[in-house]
Enzyme design. Structure first.
Site, mmCIF file in Angstrom:
data_model
loop_
_atom_site.group_PDB
_atom_site.id
_atom_site.type_symbol
_atom_site.label_atom_id
_atom_site.label_comp_id
_atom_site.label_asym_id
_atom_site.label_seq_id
_atom_site.Cartn_x
_atom_site.Cartn_y
_atom_site.Cartn_z
ATOM 1 N N ASP A 12 41.717 43.972 40.714
ATOM 2 C CA ASP A 12 41.523 45.219 41.295
ATOM 3 C C ASP A 12 40.861 46.511 40.388
ATOM 4 O O ASP A 12 40.927 47.458 40.714
ATOM 5 C CB ASP A 12 42.607 46.162 41.705
ATOM 6 C CG ASP A 12 43.562 44.822 42.739
ATOM 7 O OD1 ASP A 12 42.855 43.982 43.222
ATOM 8 O OD2 ASP A 12 44.743 44.436 42.340
ATOM 9 N N GLY A 39 41.855 40.825 47.134
ATOM 10 C CA GLY A 39 40.207 40.637 48.190
ATOM 11 C C GLY A 39 39.197 41.582 46.949
ATOM 12 O O GLY A 39 40.010 42.887 46.517
ATOM 13 N N HIS A 40 37.840 41.492 47.048
ATOM 14 C CA HIS A 40 37.106 42.565 46.731
ATOM 15 C C HIS A 40 37.396 43.531 48.197
ATOM 16 O O HIS A 40 37.106 42.882 49.028
ATOM 17 C CB HIS A 40 35.696 41.677 46.635
ATOM 18 C CG HIS A 40 36.135 40.651 45.427
ATOM 19 N ND1 HIS A 40 36.627 41.395 44.311
ATOM 20 C CD2 HIS A 40 35.028 39.477 45.483
ATOM 21 C CE1 HIS A 40 36.329 40.138 43.216
ATOM 22 N NE2 HIS A 40 35.238 39.385 43.852
ATOM 23 N N THR A 302 46.901 42.706 50.634
ATOM 24 C CA THR A 302 48.590 42.858 50.678
ATOM 25 C C THR A 302 48.814 43.788 51.204
ATOM 26 O O THR A 302 50.306 43.914 52.293
ATOM 27 C CB THR A 302 50.105 42.371 50.098
ATOM 28 O OG1 THR A 302 49.064 43.320 48.692
ATOM 29 C CG2 THR A 302 49.570 40.745 49.187
HETATM 30 P P1 GDP Z 1 38.391 43.886 42.792
HETATM 31 O O1 GDP Z 1 38.837 42.569 43.551
HETATM 32 O O2 GDP Z 1 38.107 44.160 41.442
HETATM 33 O O3 GDP Z 1 36.921 44.042 43.663
HETATM 34 O O4 GDP Z 1 39.042 45.643 43.539
HETATM 35 P P2 GDP Z 1 39.342 45.554 44.674
HETATM 36 O O5 GDP Z 1 38.403 46.012 45.642
HETATM 37 O O6 GDP Z 1 40.963 45.274 44.533
HETATM 38 O O7 GDP Z 1 39.676 47.355 44.409
HETATM 39 C C1 GDP Z 1 38.861 48.401 43.746
HETATM 40 C C2 GDP Z 1 38.698 49.564 44.529
HETATM 41 O O8 GDP Z 1 38.166 50.768 43.794
HETATM 42 C C3 GDP Z 1 38.054 49.547 46.118
HETATM 43 O O9 GDP Z 1 38.925 50.390 46.749
HETATM 44 C C4 GDP Z 1 36.863 50.228 45.675
HETATM 45 O O10 GDP Z 1 36.560 50.370 46.951
HETATM 46 C C5 GDP Z 1 37.792 51.265 44.805
HETATM 47 N N1 GDP Z 1 36.253 51.457 43.882
HETATM 48 C C6 GDP Z 1 35.430 50.384 42.987
HETATM 49 N N2 GDP Z 1 34.246 51.214 42.003
HETATM 50 C C7 GDP Z 1 35.145 52.457 42.038
HETATM 51 C C8 GDP Z 1 34.592 53.572 41.965
HETATM 52 O O11 GDP Z 1 33.907 53.501 40.870
HETATM 53 N N3 GDP Z 1 35.279 54.811 42.038
HETATM 54 C C9 GDP Z 1 36.349 54.891 42.916
HETATM 55 N N4 GDP Z 1 37.060 56.022 42.870
HETATM 56 N N5 GDP Z 1 36.800 53.547 43.831
HETATM 57 C C10 GDP Z 1 35.907 52.766 42.874
#
Ligand code: GDP
Length: 425
Positions: A12, A39-40, A302
């Site tokens: 995440d 999930g991404h 989840t």
């Molecule tokens: P991943 O599994 O590593 O891709 O991470 P996730 O997608 O589960 O969680 C990352 C969360 O941070 C998501 O809601 C993204 O939209 C958000 N996100 C990613 N980069 C940034 C950022 O620079 N700033 C903010 N505020 N949110 C971010």
């Protein structure tokens, strides 16, 4: 050229956004491990998407998306995700699924649930996607590679054997309904027809691409601290989340890996059990959780509230080293704009001795954080793209982390959108 985008922490970290951004210049995007248990989140001109199984290159029509042999493929989830993309107006992506990838069987999900139930209060906090039972079976050599689904005789014989083993456990350990090999056969015969058009020799496709100097992006799931070997065992995932495994799980030569981008977040978050040295609780945690990510720190798969805490430089230095990071991206720096002061964990006090090297789990459980406190910047930097114009306190925060983790931070992410990125020169 092969570039890996991986997590330096517990997952995440925002890898989805960075992969989506870097994918633009890639020809192939490859998932090499894990399954639909994480999930991404990707936000782009088509909308907001939580991808669990599909590679992040599915939004670009110039990209071939590859599901490598190392992945735990749930065929039904794959199709649900693909259909939801199509329904939201994304053009049909190009996808190749390795014929050697193994499939998550319906009973893997059941066993995941039953085992968490059996463990009760001692459960690992599994997402119950069947990943641990899947990898157990893969290495116990009772799993199913996709190509094997197309051999009727083999499929039926193997299912008989698997059901004999599983039914013993179901009857005597879990006391649950028994499996019927005939029923599983019918389900898998349906699933194989769904996946058939996508199946191919992914390793050969990628090696051919490399011979033609194409750009390949390996996309990691979760992060170093969830790696089955180097993570906080046993609170880990059941696969290797590190770039080194990327070559195995994609089927490309080890020496083909040119760069490793480790993604780390400006604060920490984790899901599931296990030690989390910098964890915050109560109001302090809620204030951060609410502002984190794009919609608060709640799991993309989840919906569970994530555990949150200060940036852990000890864990991240280790996370970058184990990944073999050639560079790092610091994400979600915008989230910290509300704080007067920001803490960074620079050491672990274990039984009175302060260490800066990340310990094994048995010692980690006793670690207390040693913090350095830095002034906050107290302003909104959401969407900032000019690094030099960031508040000096924010730049000092980035400089300090960079030095500690011994990895150059080349990009700072300032928001969830693709374009919210500031390059450091
Ligand atoms: P991943 O599994 O590593 O891709 O991470 P996730 O997608 O589960 O969680 C990352 C969360 O941070 C998501 O809601 C993204 O939209 C958000 N996100 C990613 N980069 C940034 C950022 O620079 N700033 C903010 N505020 N949110 C971010």
């Amino acid at each position: 050229m092969v570039k890996a985008v991986v997590g330096a922490n517990w997952g995440d970290e925002g890898k989805g956004k960075i992969t989506d951004m870097l994918a633009e210049k890639s020809d192939y995007v490859v998932r090499f491990q894990g399954g639909a248990n994480a999930g991404h989140t990707i936000i782009n001109n088509y909308g907001r998407f939580a991808l669990h199984t599909l590679p992040s290159g599915v939004f670009y029509d110039h990209i071939t998306n590859v599901i490598g042999n190392g992945v735990a493929l749930n065929i039904r989830v794959f199709f649900d995700e693909l259909n939801s993309l199509l329904q939201q107006g994304v053009p049909a992506p190009k996808i190749v699924v390795s014929e050697r990838a193994q499939v998550v069987m319906p009973y893997h999900i059941l066993f995941d649930q039953y085992e968490e139930e059996r463990l009760g209060g001692k459960a690992f906090g599994s997402t119950k996607s069947g990943i641990a039972p899947f990898y157990s079976d893969k290495y116990a050599k009772i799993g199913f590679q996709i190509n094997e689904l197309f051999d009727d005789e083999l499929l039926k014989a193997r299912l008989e054997n698997v059901c004999t083993i599983k039914n013993t456990l179901l009857e005597h350990l879990y006391r649950k309904p028994l499996l019927d090999p005939e029923e599983i056969y019918r389900e898998m015969a349906e699933q194989r027809e769904l996946i058939r058009p996508y199946v191919g020799d992914a390793s050969a496709v990628l090696c051919e691409a490399l011979a033609q100097d194409k750009q390949v992006l390996l996309e990691g799931q979760l992060g170093t601290l969830k790696d089955a070997d180097f993570g906080i065992y046993p609170f880990v995932t059941s696969s290797n989340t590190i770039a080194g495994y990327g070559c195995v799980g994609a089927g490309i030569p080890p020496a083909s890996l040119d760069s490793v981008v480790a993604v780390t977040k400006a604060y920490s978050s984790a899901v599931g059990g296990g030690a989390f040295v910098t964890e915050l609780f109560g109001d302090e945690a809620e204030a951060l959780r609410r502002r984190g990510g794009d919609k608060g720190e709640y799991g993309a798969t989840t919906g569970r509230p994530r555990r949150v805490g200060w940036f852990d430089a000890v864990a991240t230095k280790y996370g970058c080293r184990i990944q073999g990071a050639t560079e790092a991206v610091l994400t979600a720096v915008d989230v910290l704009g509300y704080l007067d002061e920001i803490k960074i964990c620079v050491g672990y006090d274990i039984d009175g001795t302060v260490v800066t090297d990340f310990p094994v789990t048995s010692k980690l459980d006793r670690a207390k954080p040693v913090y350095r406190t830095m002034p906050g910047w107290k302003c909104d930097i959401l969407g900032a793209t000019d690094y030099s114009a960031l508040p000096v306190q924010a730049k000092n925060y980035v400089d300090f982390i960079e030095e500690f983790i011994e990895t150059p931070i080349k990009m700072v992410s300032t928001g969830p959108k693709r374009e919210d990125i500031a390059y450091r020169t």
